[in-house]
Motif scaffolding. Structure first.
Motif, mmCIF file in Angstrom:
data_model
loop_
_atom_site.group_PDB
_atom_site.id
_atom_site.type_symbol
_atom_site.label_atom_id
_atom_site.label_comp_id
_atom_site.label_asym_id
_atom_site.label_seq_id
_atom_site.Cartn_x
_atom_site.Cartn_y
_atom_site.Cartn_z
ATOM 1 N N VAL A 1 -32.478 11.849 2.666
ATOM 2 C CA VAL A 1 -33.001 12.891 3.543
ATOM 3 C C VAL A 1 -33.961 13.748 2.734
ATOM 4 O O VAL A 1 -33.606 14.262 1.672
ATOM 5 C CB VAL A 1 -31.862 13.774 4.100
ATOM 6 N N LYS B 1 -31.536 20.392 5.765
ATOM 7 C CA LYS B 1 -30.957 19.209 5.102
ATOM 8 C C LYS B 1 -29.502 19.458 4.692
ATOM 9 O O LYS B 1 -28.624 18.634 4.963
ATOM 10 C CB LYS B 1 -31.789 18.828 3.857
ATOM 11 N N VAL C 1 -35.253 9.745 5.913
ATOM 12 C CA VAL C 1 -35.305 10.631 7.070
ATOM 13 C C VAL C 1 -36.046 11.889 6.650
ATOM 14 O O VAL C 1 -35.732 12.462 5.607
ATOM 15 C CB VAL C 1 -33.866 10.985 7.511
ATOM 16 N N LEU D 1 -35.131 16.461 13.107
ATOM 17 C CA LEU D 1 -35.384 15.186 12.456
ATOM 18 C C LEU D 1 -36.727 14.693 12.996
ATOM 19 O O LEU D 1 -36.852 14.334 14.161
ATOM 20 C CB LEU D 1 -34.241 14.225 12.798
ATOM 21 N N LYS E 1 -38.127 8.894 10.865
ATOM 22 C CA LYS E 1 -37.270 8.065 10.011
ATOM 23 C C LYS E 1 -37.850 6.678 9.903
ATOM 24 O O LYS E 1 -38.589 6.231 10.787
ATOM 25 C CB LYS E 1 -35.841 8.020 10.546
#
Ligand code: ADP
Ligand code: MG
Length: 243
Positions: A35, A43, A210, A217, A220
């Motif tokens: 991430v 995060k 991601v 988000l 990805k």
């Protein structure tokens, strides 16, 4: 192994922040997800929701089929299955390295002292510091402390291991030794979610990357996708700053 559906998280103190906004993501067994995203993008909150250090306001999170937001789910059970490695190591300062690795095994996993000690020594070998079993954390370098912290998490045989910027507090020369241990753990099939700014690690080890920004988000994909052909302007802007 991990299924996150439409989670939201708002903090109200010291001021209102929507830390997570409609985040959904699925992680398969054995996958390594990295991430990335700017500071404050959510995060850590995302990771912390996965072991209920934070309780998502709405949505669903399943870990190996267990609904972790259900009030019926025992929080200790979740923490047993979902390990976490922090930027700041969080070892018990007044316990030796060996004790750091054995306490939870005896208390939570109900292993005998002997069994727990054997598991601990095996893991200390794996992370390259079995000669330090008898010392206290302060006698170790940051890189060694973080390797102990990883070994301690592994001793619980979690189903999922979360890493929140595990190398960010380290002197540069110690970053590699910790990333190497993480690579080994990944190769052995652990399901991992890793927040990191180490793009080399992301490229080499991640099955999926991601990108988060402002609690969302954004994008990805595979490391190849991210580092050669990102779609979103926000992703491009972030990558151009750090690469
Ligand atoms: P990141 O890890 O990407 O830097 P965080 O998840 O720590 O981001 O934070 C996302 C947002 O939520 C930030 O605006 C942060 O200030 C806020 N935040 C995180 N944790 C808390 C908390 N415990 N209380 C209040 N605000 C928080
Ligand atoms: Mg963070």
């Amino acid at each position: 192994m991990i299924e996150v559906k439409n989670i939201y998280k708002t903090f109200y103190v010291p001021h209102e922040v929507q830390a997570l906004s409609n985040v959904s993501h699925t992680v398969d067994k054995g996958q390594v997800v990295v991430v990335i995203g700017p500071s404050g993008s959510g995060k850590s909150t995302f990771l912390r929701c996965l072991n209920r250090l934070e309780y998502a306001d709405s949505g669903h999170i399943f870990i190996d089929g267990i609904d972790i937001l259900s009030p019926k789910t025992n929080i200790n059970k979740i923490r047993e299955e979902v390990g976490m490695v922090f930027q700041s190591f969080n070892l018990f300062p007044h316990k030796t390295v060996l004790e750091n690795l054995t306490i939870a095994q005896t208390v939570v996993r109900k292993r005998t002292k002997k069994e727990a000690g054997e598991v601990a020594m095996e893991l200390l070998k794996k992370v390259g510091i079995h000669d330090k079993a008898g010392v206290y954390p302060t006698q170790l370098s940051g890189g060694q402390q973080q390797r102990v912290a990883i070994a301690r998490s592994l001793a619980m045989e979690p189903k999922v291991l979360l890493f929140d910027e595990p190398t960010s507090a380290l002197d540069p020369e110690m970053v590699g030794e910790v990333l190497d241990v993480m690579k080994t753990v990944a190769k052995e099939g652990m399901t991992m979610v890793v927040v990191t700014h180490e793009m080399g690690f992301a490229r080499e080890v991640a099955d999926e990357v991601v990108f988060m920004d402002q609690g969302m988000l954004i994008e990805k994909g595979s490391p190849e996708h991210f580092f050669t052909n990102p779609e979103s302007d926000r992703t491009k802007a972030f990558l151009s700053q750090i690469l």
